[in-house]
Design an enzyme around this catalytic site. Structure first.
Site, PDB file in Angstrom:
ATOM      1  N   CYS A 128      -2.012  -4.103  24.371  1.00 33.33           N
ATOM      2  CA  CYS A 128      -1.063  -4.252  25.477  1.00 33.33           C
ATOM      3  C   CYS A 128      -1.751  -5.027  26.582  1.00 33.33           C
ATOM      4  CB  CYS A 128      -0.540  -2.901  25.946  1.00 33.33           C
ATOM      5  SG  CYS A 128      -1.804  -1.762  26.528  1.00 33.33           S
ATOM      6  N   ARG A 166      -1.075   1.746  27.016  1.00 30.40           N
ATOM      7  CA  ARG A 166       0.204   2.000  26.343  1.00 30.40           C
ATOM      8  C   ARG A 166       0.112   1.703  24.853  1.00 30.40           C
ATOM      9  NH1 ARG A 166       3.726  -1.906  29.655  1.00 30.40           N
ATOM     10  NH2 ARG A 166       1.716  -2.950  29.558  1.00 30.40           N
TER      11      ARG A 166
END
Lengths: 386, 308
Positions: free
Chosen positions: B258, B263
């Site tokens: 990411c 995340r």
């Protein structure tokens, strides 16, 4: 007691509570906003009933040797010191590990903080109120507070424009001094109680009773009509400060104003798009607005509306048009309030009250220099008037 | 009126519970129900890893310990995950021994809790599970929170060498990016705007890159695709379908990335722990790749330096 006015106040209170009930949902954000709305209402009510205006209580002492307002402040700080230390014990059991308790307003110390507090104090004396008092006075129908608050918005904007320079010149290297990390919780609480106790003793000794003693009224009149006494106001503010810190964040009234100013300045392209380090510092931090209502915005809305609800039955709601020169002076003073509050990351509530309660040296420094600014300007104004 | 609202909330909560308890997507997940029933167990340690500071202190799952991702789980000077010795000390201080069962949870859909789970896995800590739905589900169901700090006598866990099979580094990613027929599937879990190169990063973040776009051959499956409405992971079947639609079916090893690697841990968890695929997390992510000199970039939007 005027029943009509009392029922308007009751209706305001009811709608405030109903709005809070509507907002309150499953998410923590909504709960924080609902809680802040009610807490802000309580804060506004207390400030109005006690007429707890940082400038007025200082002026009462200077002009009439009436210490009661300043004593209320000292009592609030005493209660808040005890309560904050109790909460700190939950949040951070060992203060010596080099961490700071979350969200507490413990700021970096530098000449910039002293200057910002001084300018804030001058702005207080010029506009005859600090930011929190201008807000509660809006509820008393003080139209003159509007130019002051508009000035504060401008002052915030100037603060954003000067922030990066001042941050790199001094703030970034400024030490963040939190007394418990050196003295432990017991040591820091005892030191603060000793200092506040000494201040209270001096105030008591200098205090001269107002010439006419007021007749004792019944409980209802005491609650709704008479000005609250220093111990009641101090206890109430100290207690509220602790509960609000425990649930949401330390008391503060400028984050939302600052956010409005930052969002406007951001969109107009007038302030730097990157404010160095600002979002990492504890205090009445401002953010570019993403949501319509923040906890601090709800707090201020609650505060102004309940100050109105408090002023109405007491007969303190007296709208008055300020003269042009008064408006200009308030605007200028307000600009200084805004610049000082932005640069010190908080005002008399966010940095002085919430900072000292948190045993932050930055809170004490703000208090000292703010007082110098107020007294200096007040003396100067006295001389030019006489 | 309050009672009316309370009963509405209770009814809604019961409905959510009924749906939630139907299926747990993986043995590496525990439900809020299970956790509340097992909170008293001495051999269970609950650890909160939240993105936002001050959340744990104002109320956490009773008995939980707070791990702060930005100082506790990283090296605070160089860009790296926490060193083994420090991690062992952190776990021992939290009263964790070899036989302790660990449940991680956090705010914002378990982003950093999943990142924590990835670090626990790298250091070979066993019996680690994630609270399905995380903090927000626990709160939404009106389960108890406590503000009391927890204190445990030191545990005796000893951790092993880091398992680098779970962690991708830049050279490996560049090799995939340069190969004609990559035998590794790259999954970019950022927003479509970031993937396409329309923006360098979401608004308001400080950690940026010089170039926008994505790593060549990466497919874009936003992390949120893996999440059901109540914040829990979707079922294994649903997840298999979602990733298969993007061409990721587990036949190749996978690398997730990411912006900063946080995340993407969420997707790493879904792919490796729920679907059982062979997955590495590239924690250097776009803040490393998009700043690297001479590496190939795919930029669908054709932006240069963030502009056109």
């Amino acid at each position: 007691m005027n029943i009509q006015r009392l029922s308007i106040s009751g209706a305001i209170l009811a709608s405030l509570l109903f709005t809070a009930w509507l907002i309150n949902g499953d998410s923590r954000d909504s709960q924080a906003i609902a809680f802040s709305l009610v807490a802000g209402g309580l804060f506004g009510y207390i400030l109005q009933r006690a007429r707890f205006c940082f400038f007025c209580i200082t002026r009462d002492f200077l002009e009439q040797r009436d210490s009661s307002g300043l004593l209320a402040l000292v009592i609030a700080l005493l209660v808040g010191t005890l309560g904050y230390h109790a909460v700190f014990g939950l949040f951070l059991p060992d203060p010596s590990v080099g961490r700071l308790p979350p969200d507490a307003h413990i700021g970096p110390i530098s000449w910039v903080l002293a200057l910002a507090a001084l300018v804030f104090g001058i702005g207080m004396a010029l506009s005859r109120s600090c930011i929190s008092a201008h807000l509660y006075r809006l509820g008393e129908g003080s139209i003159g507070s509007i130019p002051a608050l508009l000035g504060a918005l401008l002052g915030f904007g100037i603060g954003f424009a000067t922030w990066n320079t001042l941050y790199l010149a001094a703030i970034q290297q400024g030490p963040v001094v939190w007394l418990p990390s050196y003295l432990g919780y017991a040591g820091s609480a005892l030191l603060q109680i000793a200092v506040l106790g000494a201040i209270a003793l001096v105030l008591l000794r200098k205090h001269q009773m107002p010439s006419a003693t007021k007749p004792t009224l019944g409980p209802i009149a005491t609650l709704f009509q008479q000005r609250w006494s220093a111990p009641i106001a101090g206890l109430a503010i100290g207690f509220l400060a602790v509960i609000v810190y425990l649930r949401v964040a330390p008391l503060g009234v400028t984050a939302e104003l600052g956010s409005l100013s930052r969002t406007a300045g951001d969109q107009l392209g007038l302030i730097p798009s990157r404010l160095q380090g600002l979002d990492t510092l504890a205090g009445c931090a401002t953010a570019v607005k993403e949501t319509l209502l923040s906890p601090n915005g709800a707090f201020v809305i609650g505060m102004v509306s309940m100050a109105f609800a408090a002023a109405l039955p007491a007969g303190d709601f007296k709208p008055r048009l300020p003269s042009l020169s008064e408006s200009a002076r308030n605007f200028l003073g307000g600009t200084m309030l805004g610049w000082g509050a932005m640069t010190a990351i908080g005002c008399t509530v966010g940095t002085l009250l919430s900072g000292i309660m948190a045993a932050a040296l930055s809170g004490w420094i703000f208090a000292v220099f703010c007082l110098i600014g107020v007294i200096g300007t007040w003396k100067l104004l006295q001389r030019t008037h006489s | 009126m309050l009672n009316l609202k309370q009963s509405l909330i209770t009814a809604a909560g019961a409905a959510v519970l009924a749906i939630g308890s139907l299926a747990q997507a993986s043995e590496y997940l525990v439900s809020t129900d299970w956790l509340e029933e097992n909170l008293d167990r001495q051999d269970l340690r609950v650890i909160e890893v939240s993105v936002n500071p001050g959340v744990f202190e104002r109320g956490h799952i009773p008995g939980a310990v707070n791990f702060r991702w930005h100082t506790d789980l990283v090296d605070t000077v160089s860009r790296d995950i926490i060193a083994g010795d420090d991690f062992q000390g952190l776990l021992q201080d939290a009263g964790i021994s070899d036989d302790t069962e660990i449940v991680l949870y956090g705010d914002t859909n378990n982003w950093f809790a999943a990142w924590g789970a990835w670090i626990f896995d790298i250091y070979g800590v066993e019996n680690v599970r994630l609270l399905d739905g995380g903090r927000s589900k626990w709160e939404a169901e009106g389960r108890p929170l406590s503000v009391r700090p927890s204190n445990y006598t030191a545990g005796n866990i000893e951790i092993g060498e880091p398992n680098l099979e779970l962690r991708a580094f830049l050279p490996e990613v560049v090799e995939v990016a340069r190969s004609e027929n990559p035998e590794v599937d790259l999954v970019d879990i950022r927003s479509a705007a970031e993937y396409e190169g329309r923006v360098i990063a979401p608004e308001g973040v400080n950690e940026l890159a010089v170039r926008a776009g994505h790593i060549p051959s990466a497919v874009n499956v936003s992390w949120g695709e893996a999440v059901a409405e109540d914040g829990t992971f979707k079922s294994a079947d649903e997840l298999r379908e979602i990733y298969a639609a993007a061409g990721v079916d587990g036949s190749n090893p996978i690398i997730t990335y990411c912006r900063i690697g946080e995340r993407s841990s969420h997707t790493w968890f879904a792919l490796s722990k729920i679907l059982g695929f062979d997955v590495k997390n590239y924690d250097g992510s776009w803040t490393e790749y998009g700043n690297s000199v001479g590496v190939p970039v795919t930029n669908l939007a054709g932006t240069v330096w963030g502009g056109q």
